[in-house]
Design an enzyme around this catalytic site. Structure first.
Site, mmCIF file in Angstrom:
data_model
loop_
_atom_site.group_PDB
_atom_site.id
_atom_site.type_symbol
_atom_site.label_atom_id
_atom_site.label_comp_id
_atom_site.label_asym_id
_atom_site.label_seq_id
_atom_site.Cartn_x
_atom_site.Cartn_y
_atom_site.Cartn_z
ATOM 1 N N ASP A 1 0.884 -1.150 0.000
ATOM 2 C CA ASP A 1 0.000 0.000 0.000
ATOM 3 C C ASP A 1 0.934 1.215 0.000
ATOM 4 O OD1 ASP A 1 -2.429 1.496 0.512
ATOM 5 O OD2 ASP A 1 -1.607 1.826 2.506
ATOM 6 N N ASP B 1 -7.040 -0.688 4.882
ATOM 7 C CA ASP B 1 -6.892 -1.786 3.941
ATOM 8 C C ASP B 1 -7.058 -3.158 4.579
ATOM 9 O OD1 ASP B 1 -4.620 -1.523 5.394
ATOM 10 O OD2 ASP B 1 -3.458 -0.691 3.753
ATOM 11 N N ASP C 1 -1.383 -0.416 6.241
ATOM 12 C CA ASP C 1 -1.430 0.140 7.593
ATOM 13 C C ASP C 1 -2.493 -0.535 8.454
ATOM 14 O OD1 ASP C 1 -3.719 1.188 6.549
ATOM 15 O OD2 ASP C 1 -2.954 3.225 6.375
HETATM 16 P P1 ADP Z 1 -3.450 4.563 -0.472
HETATM 17 O O1 ADP Z 1 -3.825 3.374 -1.268
HETATM 18 O O2 ADP Z 1 -2.347 5.360 -1.126
HETATM 19 O O3 ADP Z 1 -3.161 4.271 0.957
HETATM 20 P P2 ADP Z 1 -6.186 5.301 0.008
HETATM 21 O O4 ADP Z 1 -6.798 4.216 -0.779
HETATM 22 O O5 ADP Z 1 -6.221 5.209 1.480
HETATM 23 O O6 ADP Z 1 -4.685 5.591 -0.499
HETATM 24 O O7 ADP Z 1 -6.860 6.671 -0.446
HETATM 25 C C1 ADP Z 1 -6.938 7.038 -1.819
HETATM 26 C C2 ADP Z 1 -7.328 8.476 -2.025
HETATM 27 O O8 ADP Z 1 -8.647 8.701 -1.535
HETATM 28 C C3 ADP Z 1 -6.460 9.468 -1.275
HETATM 29 O O9 ADP Z 1 -5.310 9.809 -2.026
HETATM 30 C C4 ADP Z 1 -7.408 10.666 -1.110
HETATM 31 O O10 ADP Z 1 -7.417 11.444 -2.287
HETATM 32 C C5 ADP Z 1 -8.754 10.017 -0.978
HETATM 33 N N1 ADP Z 1 -9.186 9.884 0.424
HETATM 34 C C6 ADP Z 1 -9.265 8.767 1.167
HETATM 35 N N2 ADP Z 1 -9.714 9.014 2.403
HETATM 36 C C7 ADP Z 1 -9.912 10.356 2.448
HETATM 37 C C8 ADP Z 1 -10.376 11.258 3.465
HETATM 38 N N3 ADP Z 1 -10.707 10.838 4.689
HETATM 39 N N4 ADP Z 1 -10.472 12.565 3.155
HETATM 40 C C9 ADP Z 1 -10.140 12.990 1.930
HETATM 41 N N5 ADP Z 1 -9.702 12.213 0.952
HETATM 42 C C10 ADP Z 1 -9.591 10.906 1.184
HETATM 43 MG MG MG Z 2 -3.677 3.537 2.842
#
Ligand code: ADP
Ligand code: MG
Length: 709
Positions: A421, A607, A603
């Site tokens: 991730d 996920d 984390d």
């Molecule tokens: P990663 O796979 O890099 O860990 P996530 O899947 O957790 O990223 O999140 C993907 C995208 O969704 C983030 O880059 C953000 O743009 C958006 N996002 C997720 N959760 C939030 C939140 N609580 N507030 C604003 N944007 C969010």
């Molecule tokens: Mg994440």
């Protein structure tokens, strides 16, 4: 059944010396109707569930009647170390005193040493000790249906004793004197058991260290209502309740899990997470019980105490993990079960063959039979896996790597693909706001909107926004919901709908997909925010390390394609899946799993499903997140080098298991024919057997310091 409330109990039991002893206890308690019985001789623990607490004495009685001693009963989290000599040590020293002159008689020509009545007199105390020690356990093991190695020792020493006794009674002369054989078998095996007992205790020292951390006192703060003052009361940490406040001065061990409401300080978390650098904490930060305040002074409000603390959860997790053995254990158990009966048959065949089929004197045939009994003890086989697993898991736990059981060791060392991730895993997750642009709304109102919405999320982006916009006005929404991996949606009292999230939420209103977070009000773009976080230290090294080990590395993220591509090329990751919603992340894991063994590293917050879906789930965050259920491996700090360490630890543990099994098995199998053809005397056999057990345990202990590869 279902209306029964089962109570789970753990006993600390002394005297279990091998797997078969443990299996014997397990069978016996199961026969009595106890549930979920687990006996682990390496930790000396027997746990089970019962429907009625009146059954406790029954369980204790049953275990003691098998020849073991119940030292303590309890919930398993507070055993002290025993003081003084253990019974096995006393027994050994007692028999040694009488056995030494008997062994000397083999080398020194002093008449009295060769007198049969004198030898008989020396042997009787040894024989009686052995008779009760091995005989009792042998007898009960036969009754429980799992014959243990003590049956072999008992038969061997008794045969030599009875044969010599017949010689003495009928005055048959020196050809009948094998007192030293009988006594030596007993003393040497006791010596082996004693050494084994000592070293097996060492294998569990990591968990003992953690348990010791729990013993603590707390400075409880009591407000005096009338004077408005405060008094400090020193109490046992176990007595502090959630919501109560404690004072922690520099040098103190933090007594509970809690949140700092006053003060700052620098904490040593090394005993919990393996983090060697002191961690600075301030008001609002979480602290973990068992860590040490190096400098500063803190006032902490307890958020978890007793069984709910991180430390307690770690201990429980490691304990549970030790019960779960790698799949090789099934093989070892099968061998162990049939081993003892097989050896008895082989010993009888040896005796019959030599005494009836050849003109070898009966006494020599008997000695060969006894040697077979003694050499073939399957104890090394029983020790091979549990000791290695206990040391391996213990060592890992100390450096902040929680591996949930022997099967996780198996799986983790078999992976060929690692999926990462991005946010919070390969990057620090500590975002900084780079730019914000507002459309048709004041910056102030956008701030308070974002602040009030992101308060409800624990995504790293949300945390960055709430910290930066602290102090912005708080809006009370009617309804707020988080869509993991997408963003947050809120409705206010007037019915306006606000959405903050990735480009997914804004795709229908703008073509510009270059920003991190879009804020929409009633489907109209009112702001976007760009954030930045840094690549974690050691990320490139980790990827290089894994690739050198032949593992395929994959980046899987919900973030934008360009950002993911940039990170991947910076780190040397060849395969990228970007802009994946949580459901799509699962599909990717599923697809990759079709022809690969996938470890998913994340984390554990956003996920969790992907972690659960992968062959092995690895969660990495910090010590306050121990309870990640979907992960097989939990890393207690965000340091990426821990992953390489975990990888090395599981592989090295499995290698040690295999070495142990090979040694134990190869040794028994190759030594039996030697004993059958008369190349081993029973005394040498006893020595060799004791040595083999000790070697196996020492090899496991070597895991404490062994280089992890
Ligand atoms: P990663 O796979 O890099 O860990 P996530 O899947 O957790 O990223 O999140 C993907 C995208 O969704 C983030 O880059 C953000 O743009 C958006 N996002 C997720 N959760 C939030 C939140 N609580 N507030 C604003 N944007 C969010
Ligand atoms: Mg994440």
């Amino acid at each position: 059944m279902s209306d029964h409330i089962f109570q789970s109990v753990t006993f600390k039991v002394e005297g279990m010396s091998c797997t078969n002893c443990a299996l014997g206890i397990q069978r016996t308690l199961e026969k009595e109707g106890f549930h979920q019985v687990m006996a682990d001789f390496t930790t000396g623990e027997v746990s089970f569930e019962m429907g009625d607490s009146n059954q406790l004495p029954l369980a204790e009685k049953r275990i003691e009647s098998l020849g073991y001693k119940v030292l303590e009963t309890g919930n398993g989290n507070g055993y002290g170390r025993r003081k003084g000599m253990a019974p096995i040590e006393k027994k050994f020293w007692f028999t040694a005193i009488f056995t030494v002159p008997l062994i000397l008689s083999m080398f020194i020509p002093i008449d009295i040493l060769h007198n049969d009545l004198f030898q008989l007199a020396l042997t009787i105390p040894v024989f009686i000790t052995g008779f009760f020690h091995f005989g009792r356990s042998a007898w009960f093991s036969l009754r429980s249906g799992v014959t243990n190695m003590d049956v072999l020792i008992f038969l061997g020493s008794t045969a030599a004793f009875v044969y010599s006794l017949i010689g003495t009674v009928y005055g048959l002369g020196h050809d009948y004197m094998f007192y030293e054989t009988s006594a030596s078998i007993i003393s040497i095996v006791l010596l082996g058991n004693m050494l084994e007992y000592r070293s097996v205790r060492k294998t569990t020292s990591a968990i003992d260290d953690l348990v010791r951390l729990q013993k603590n006192t707390a400075k409880r703060l009591i407000t005096e209502i009338h004077e408005g003052g405060e008094t400090v009361e020193e109490v046992d940490a176990a007595l502090v309740e959630t919501g109560e406040r404690v004072l922690v001065n520099s040098g103190d061990k933090v007594p509970v899990d809690g949140e700092i409401y006053w003060g700052t300080g620098s904490l040593d978390e090394s005993l919990i997470s393996g983090e060697s650098l002191p961690v600075d904490k301030k008001k609002g930060d979480k602290v973990v019980g068992g860590t040490i305040l190096l400098s500063g002074s803190l006032r902490v409000k307890a958020t978890a105490t007793g069984k709910d603390t991180v430390l307690s959860q770690i201990i429980t997790m490691v304990r549970e993990a030790q019960k779960d053995k790698p799949s090789l254990q099934n093989l070892a158990d099968k061998i162990s079960r049939i081993f003892v009966p097989t050896v008895v048959v082989l010993a009888i065949l040896t005796l019959l063959y030599w005494s009836l089929g050849t003109d070898l004197p009966f006494r020599d045939s008997l000695m060969r039979g006894i040697a077979v009994l003694v050499i073939a003890c399957p104890c090394a086989l029983g020790l091979a896996i549990p000791t290695a697993v206990v040391v391996g898991l213990g060592r890992s736990a100390k450096s902040g790597i929680l591996i949930k059981g022997g099967s996780a060791i198996d799986k983790f060392s078999a992976i060929d693909t690692v999926v990462f991730d991005k946010t919070g895993t390969l990057t620090s997750g500590k975002f900084r706001i780079r730019e914000m642009r507002c459309f048709g709304k004041s910056e102030e109102s956008v701030r308070s909107l974002l602040y009030s919405m992101e308060k409800h999320s624990n995504h790293p982006i949300a945390q960055a926004i709430t910290t930066s916009f602290k102090g912005a006005g708080l809006i009370r929404f009617e309804q707020v919901e988080e869509h993991k991996g997408v963003g947050v949606k809120a409705t206010d009292k007037q019915g306006n709908v606000f959405v903050a999230g990735s480009y997914h939420v804004a795709a229908h209103v703008t073509g510009d997909d270059s920003h991190n977070v879009y804020l929409l009000m009633n489907d109209e773009l009112i702001a976007w925010v760009d954030l930045e976080d840094e690549v974690k230290e050691g990320a490139a090294e980790l990827i290089a390390f894994l690739q050198k080990k032949g593992l395929r590395c994959v980046l899987l993220s919900g973030d934008r394609q360009e950002r993911c591509d940039a990170l991947a090329s910076q780190l040397g990751i060849g395969e990228v899946y970007a802009e994946q919603l949580p459901g799509q992340k699962l599909e990717v894991i599923e697809k990759l799993s079709e022809n690969a063994r996938v470890a998913m590293v994340g984390d554990g917050i956003n996920d969790a499903p992907a972690l659960a879906k992968a062959y092995v789930g690895v969660s990495m965050s910090d010590a306050t997140q121990v309870a990640v259920k979907s992960a097989d491996v939990v890393l207690l700090k965000g340091d990426l080098s821990l992953l390489a360490k975990a990888f090395g630890a599981t592989r090295t543990t499995l290698r040690t298991v295999k070495e142990n099994l090979f040694w134990a098995f190869f040794y028994n199998v190759s030594a039996i024919p030697l004993a059958m053809v008369g190349l081993l005397t029973p005394i040498v056999a006893a020595f060799a057997m004791a040595v083999s057990d000790v070697i196996v345990v020492l090899n496991s202990l070597r895991l404490k310091t062994r280089k992890l590869r």
